[in-house]
Design an enzyme around this catalytic site. Structure first.
Site, mmCIF file in Angstrom:
data_model
loop_
_atom_site.group_PDB
_atom_site.id
_atom_site.type_symbol
_atom_site.label_atom_id
_atom_site.label_comp_id
_atom_site.label_asym_id
_atom_site.label_seq_id
_atom_site.Cartn_x
_atom_site.Cartn_y
_atom_site.Cartn_z
ATOM 1 N N HIS A 1 -11.968 4.118 -0.092
ATOM 2 C CA HIS A 1 -11.955 3.315 1.151
ATOM 3 C C HIS A 1 -12.568 1.747 0.902
ATOM 4 O O HIS A 1 -13.090 1.342 1.933
ATOM 5 C CB HIS A 1 -12.550 4.040 2.169
ATOM 6 C CG HIS A 1 -11.418 5.146 2.546
ATOM 7 N ND1 HIS A 1 -12.059 6.346 2.948
ATOM 8 C CD2 HIS A 1 -10.289 5.352 2.849
ATOM 9 C CE1 HIS A 1 -11.168 7.270 3.221
ATOM 10 N NE2 HIS A 1 -10.138 6.709 3.065
ATOM 11 N N ARG B 1 -2.773 -1.995 -3.203
ATOM 12 C CA ARG B 1 -4.041 -1.368 -3.043
ATOM 13 C C ARG B 1 -3.921 -0.263 -4.092
ATOM 14 O O ARG B 1 -2.881 0.538 -4.145
ATOM 15 C CB ARG B 1 -3.990 -0.510 -1.821
ATOM 16 C CG ARG B 1 -5.194 0.399 -1.429
ATOM 17 C CD ARG B 1 -5.042 1.209 -0.496
ATOM 18 N NE ARG B 1 -6.111 2.290 -0.394
ATOM 19 C CZ ARG B 1 -5.945 3.484 0.312
ATOM 20 N NH1 ARG B 1 -4.998 3.813 1.006
ATOM 21 N NH2 ARG B 1 -6.850 4.271 0.448
ATOM 22 N N ASN C 1 0.776 -1.388 0.025
ATOM 23 C CA ASN C 1 -0.041 0.072 0.224
ATOM 24 C C ASN C 1 1.044 1.356 -0.044
ATOM 25 O O ASN C 1 1.259 1.607 1.166
ATOM 26 C CB ASN C 1 -0.951 -0.125 1.204
ATOM 27 C CG ASN C 1 -1.848 1.133 1.165
ATOM 28 O OD1 ASN C 1 -1.767 1.791 0.465
ATOM 29 N ND2 ASN C 1 -2.783 0.999 2.173
ATOM 30 N N ARG D 1 -7.403 17.430 3.468
ATOM 31 C CA ARG D 1 -8.265 17.573 2.403
ATOM 32 C C ARG D 1 -9.725 18.648 2.825
ATOM 33 O O ARG D 1 -10.058 18.283 4.278
ATOM 34 C CB ARG D 1 -8.578 16.356 2.022
ATOM 35 C CG ARG D 1 -7.603 15.830 0.885
ATOM 36 C CD ARG D 1 -8.020 14.219 0.435
ATOM 37 N NE ARG D 1 -7.411 13.290 1.158
ATOM 38 C CZ ARG D 1 -7.496 11.835 1.234
ATOM 39 N NH1 ARG D 1 -8.256 11.429 0.348
ATOM 40 N NH2 ARG D 1 -6.823 11.321 2.091
ATOM 41 N N GLU E 1 -10.729 4.112 15.368
ATOM 42 C CA GLU E 1 -10.474 2.983 16.428
ATOM 43 C C GLU E 1 -9.791 3.611 17.777
ATOM 44 O O GLU E 1 -9.966 2.624 18.530
ATOM 45 C CB GLU E 1 -9.461 2.346 15.369
ATOM 46 C CG GLU E 1 -10.155 1.365 14.326
ATOM 47 C CD GLU E 1 -8.945 0.932 13.403
ATOM 48 O OE1 GLU E 1 -7.792 0.489 13.906
ATOM 49 O OE2 GLU E 1 -9.214 0.527 12.114
ATOM 50 N N ASP F 1 -2.747 16.510 12.543
ATOM 51 C CA ASP F 1 -2.801 15.209 13.343
ATOM 52 C C ASP F 1 -4.028 15.270 14.495
ATOM 53 O O ASP F 1 -3.885 16.206 15.349
ATOM 54 C CB ASP F 1 -1.578 15.135 14.221
ATOM 55 C CG ASP F 1 -1.418 13.460 14.586
ATOM 56 O OD1 ASP F 1 -2.241 13.099 15.392
ATOM 57 O OD2 ASP F 1 -0.559 12.827 14.348
ATOM 58 N N GLU G 1 -7.119 -3.724 5.671
ATOM 59 C CA GLU G 1 -7.356 -3.560 4.135
ATOM 60 C C GLU G 1 -6.150 -4.737 3.483
ATOM 61 O O GLU G 1 -6.408 -5.424 2.559
ATOM 62 C CB GLU G 1 -6.839 -2.483 3.769
ATOM 63 C CG GLU G 1 -7.959 -1.250 4.045
ATOM 64 C CD GLU G 1 -7.417 0.016 3.746
ATOM 65 O OE1 GLU G 1 -8.054 0.983 3.325
ATOM 66 O OE2 GLU G 1 -6.231 0.357 4.374
#
Length: 387
Positions: free
Chosen positions: A175, A87, A9, A235, A325, A277, A371
């Site tokens: 996603h 990915r 990825n 973004r 998470e 962050d 993933e």
């Protein structure tokens, strides 16, 4: 172990990887990443024997891949890498399933770069690096957009002239690998929820929400590009197109200027004027950081409500991704206004990061996404098909 599978990825500042056996049900061997490429690169490896972390030299994705190969070589112990799964963020409207990455397919995917400039070039750089390192291995592309290709027309189009839809200007959603894994994990662990109306919040550096019913994507907050929907680390998320026209006509910004702004200089970074962050912003004691978090939380609440309308209700709400998470504070703040959907949080279970964090009738689950495992399964399936 005589054969194994590598998953890759490759992003703009990191290359994540995982190593699995090539069995019918792939068994985990190791995973990790090189992060901070070009700035402060650092290698992390997690295997069954423990965790390794160290600083490395890596100026680009090719060098990062070289670091990964050197570090995992002892783990291979002479085993052959028979397949490498990648990915790939954008597969366009043609790619609905994983596929072997031939020269023609790679050329097709390169043409989609304008639709995902933050991801596609790095994904394909990872493909080339893996081809060079494992020339005899099958290179399999797994697409983030593929999971959403079964949407109804009204969830797939924009209200602009129809010829643009035919030319590929449509809502793709992203996603998908994460949503594929999480919806499957919920179905496996909670069989009674398998066919129910599921809203999944993938909240990380990139963020989106997907409605899933009976394991199929119904709608996604991301659209033509990974810019749409929720605000993200750098973004913008949803924005009035009139703002962009204004910036071009009255501020003299070019398309390139606006691209840089929307992808790299917006979102939490822009609103907080401090950091992209979430952990930094949660710990910060500034009004702008607080406002950035308030905006983020409000937009997630709005999109959950909108997705419930599209789905005709919600039977289970799921959080995944780095923020989803790990941040109990953000989850609790998002859930605070959703009582009208039967959603009520168990504060202590949430603080303890338990899997089940609901107090009301609607299940609320925290499911770590994987993933890489979805990619590994796809590689095994492709290897078996061509055997």
């Amino acid at each position: 172990m005589t054969q194994c599978i590598l998953t890759v990825n490759a992003g703009s500042s990191s290359v994540k990887f995982a190593l699995y056996t090539a069995d019918a049900v792939p068994d985990f061997i190791a995973s990790g990443q090189v992060e901070g490429i070009g700035t402060k690169p650092r290698f992390k490896l997690k295997s069954k024997t423990g965790v390794i972390e160290k600083d490395v030299h890596s100026e680009n994705q090719n060098e990062a891949f070289g670091v990964i190969l050197a570090q995992i070589h002892p783990l291979l112990d002479g085993a052959e890498v028979v397949g490498v799964g990648h990915r790939v963020v954008h597969g366009g409207f043609k790619r609905t399933e994983p596929i072997e990455l031939s020269d023609d397919i790679i050329e097709e995917l390169e043409a989609l770069t304008p639709l995902a400039p933050l991801h596609q070039p790095h994904n394909l750089a990872g493909v080339q690096a893996a081809r060079n390192a494992f020339p005899k291995s099958k290179q399999i592309g797994c697409f983030d957009t593929a999971f959403h290709r079964g949407h109804a027309w009204e969830e797939d189009t924009y209200a602009i002239p129809r010829n643009f839809y035919d030319a590929g200007v449509r809502r793709y959603g992203f996603h998908g690998l994460s949503y594929d894994y999480v919806s499957g994990a919920v179905a496996d662990s909670y069989p009674k929820l398998a066919d129910k109306k599921m809203i999944i919040c993938h909240l990380g550096s990139g963020a989106s929400i997907c409605g899933v019913e009976a394991g199929k994507s119904v709608s996604s907050t991301m659209g033509f590009s990974p810019l749409d929907g929720l605000p993200m680390a750098t973004r913008s998320g949803q924005i009035d197109p009139g703002v962009l026209l204004y910036l071009m006509d009255h501020e003299g910004m070019s398309a390139s200027d606006i691209t840089q702004m929307l992808y790299y200089k917006s979102g939490l970074l822009a609103l907080s004027e401090l950091s992209n962050d979430m952990r930094t912003l949660e710990a910060a004691d500034t009004s702008k950081a607080a406002e950035a978090l308030s905006y983020y939380i409000a937009r997630v609440q709005r999109e959950i409500g909108g997705m419930a309308a599209v789905m005709g209700g919600v039977d289970v709400l799921v959080f995944c991704g780095g923020v989803g998470e790990n941040s109990a504070t953000i989850r609790e703040s998002i859930l605070a206004k959703l009582g009208f959907l039967g959603i009520e949080v168990n504060t202590q279970a949430n603080k303890d990061n338990q899997t089940e964090i609901h107090a009301g009738p609607t299940p609320i689950l925290v499911i770590p996404t994987d993933e890489e495992r979805v990619i590994a399964r796809a590689v095994v399936a492709e290897l078996n098909t061509s055997a």
